[in-house]
Design a protein around this motif. Sequence first.
Motif, PDB file in Angstrom:
ATOM      1  N   ASP A   1      36.989  43.256  29.495  1.00 26.38           N
ATOM      2  CA  ASP A   1      37.361  41.868  29.769  1.00 26.38           C
ATOM      3  C   ASP A   1      38.845  41.835  30.115  1.00 26.38           C
ATOM      4  O   ASP A   1      39.624  42.646  29.605  1.00 26.38           O
ATOM      5  N   ILE A   2      39.232  40.888  30.963  1.00 27.31           N
ATOM      6  CA  ILE A   2      40.649  40.654  31.221  1.00 27.31           C
ATOM      7  C   ILE A   2      41.086  39.518  30.313  1.00 27.31           C
ATOM      8  O   ILE A   2      40.487  38.439  30.312  1.00 27.31           O
ATOM      9  N   ILE A   3      42.131  39.780  29.542  1.00 26.04           N
ATOM     10  CA  ILE A   3      42.617  38.849  28.532  1.00 26.04           C
ATOM     11  C   ILE A   3      44.014  38.357  28.901  1.00 26.04           C
ATOM     12  O   ILE A   3      44.863  39.134  29.346  1.00 26.04           O
ATOM     13  N   ASP A   4      44.256  37.062  28.696  1.00 26.14           N
ATOM     14  CA  ASP A   4      45.600  36.496  28.806  1.00 26.14           C
ATOM     15  C   ASP A   4      46.301  36.817  27.485  1.00 26.14           C
ATOM     16  O   ASP A   4      45.899  36.317  26.432  1.00 26.14           O
TER      17      ASP A   4
ATOM     18  N   ASP B   1      40.716  47.109  35.855  1.00 30.64           N
ATOM     19  CA  ASP B   1      42.053  47.666  36.043  1.00 30.64           C
ATOM     20  C   ASP B   1      42.689  47.147  37.337  1.00 30.64           C
ATOM     21  O   ASP B   1      43.850  46.750  37.357  1.00 30.64           O
ATOM     22  N   ASP B   2      41.910  47.128  38.418  1.00 31.94           N
ATOM     23  CA  ASP B   2      42.427  46.622  39.701  1.00 31.94           C
ATOM     24  C   ASP B   2      42.771  45.139  39.615  1.00 31.94           C
ATOM     25  O   ASP B   2      43.830  44.700  40.085  1.00 31.94           O
ATOM     26  N   LEU B   3      41.895  44.353  39.014  1.00 29.25           N
ATOM     27  CA  LEU B   3      42.128  42.913  38.920  1.00 29.25           C
ATOM     28  C   LEU B   3      43.322  42.580  38.026  1.00 29.25           C
ATOM     29  O   LEU B   3      44.098  41.689  38.341  1.00 29.25           O
ATOM     30  N   VAL B   4      43.481  43.287  36.917  1.00 27.80           N
ATOM     31  CA  VAL B   4      44.599  42.991  36.020  1.00 27.80           C
ATOM     32  C   VAL B   4      45.927  43.320  36.714  1.00 27.80           C
ATOM     33  O   VAL B   4      46.917  42.607  36.545  1.00 27.80           O
ATOM     34  N   GLU B   5      45.932  44.346  37.541  1.00 24.37           N
ATOM     35  CA  GLU B   5      47.144  44.671  38.300  1.00 24.37           C
ATOM     36  C   GLU B   5      47.478  43.544  39.286  1.00 24.37           C
ATOM     37  O   GLU B   5      48.633  43.124  39.391  1.00 24.37           O
TER      38      GLU B   5
END
Length: 59
Positions: A16-19, A42-46
Amino acid sequence: MTQRYDIEKTPEGTWDIIDVFTGLPVVEVGVPLIDMPIEEADDLVELLNCRDREQREDT
């Protein structure tokens, strides 16, 4: 500058991508960024951190 977004592994083995400021999963255009493979997360968080950094530098 602190990075706003990070990835967190779920018990199921997805990511999951977390704020990091709120501790909540990120929702982008109405879509929660959860249950993703590591490469996608990993790509999206970057990309999200790059966008956030640019927005904070502009203010």
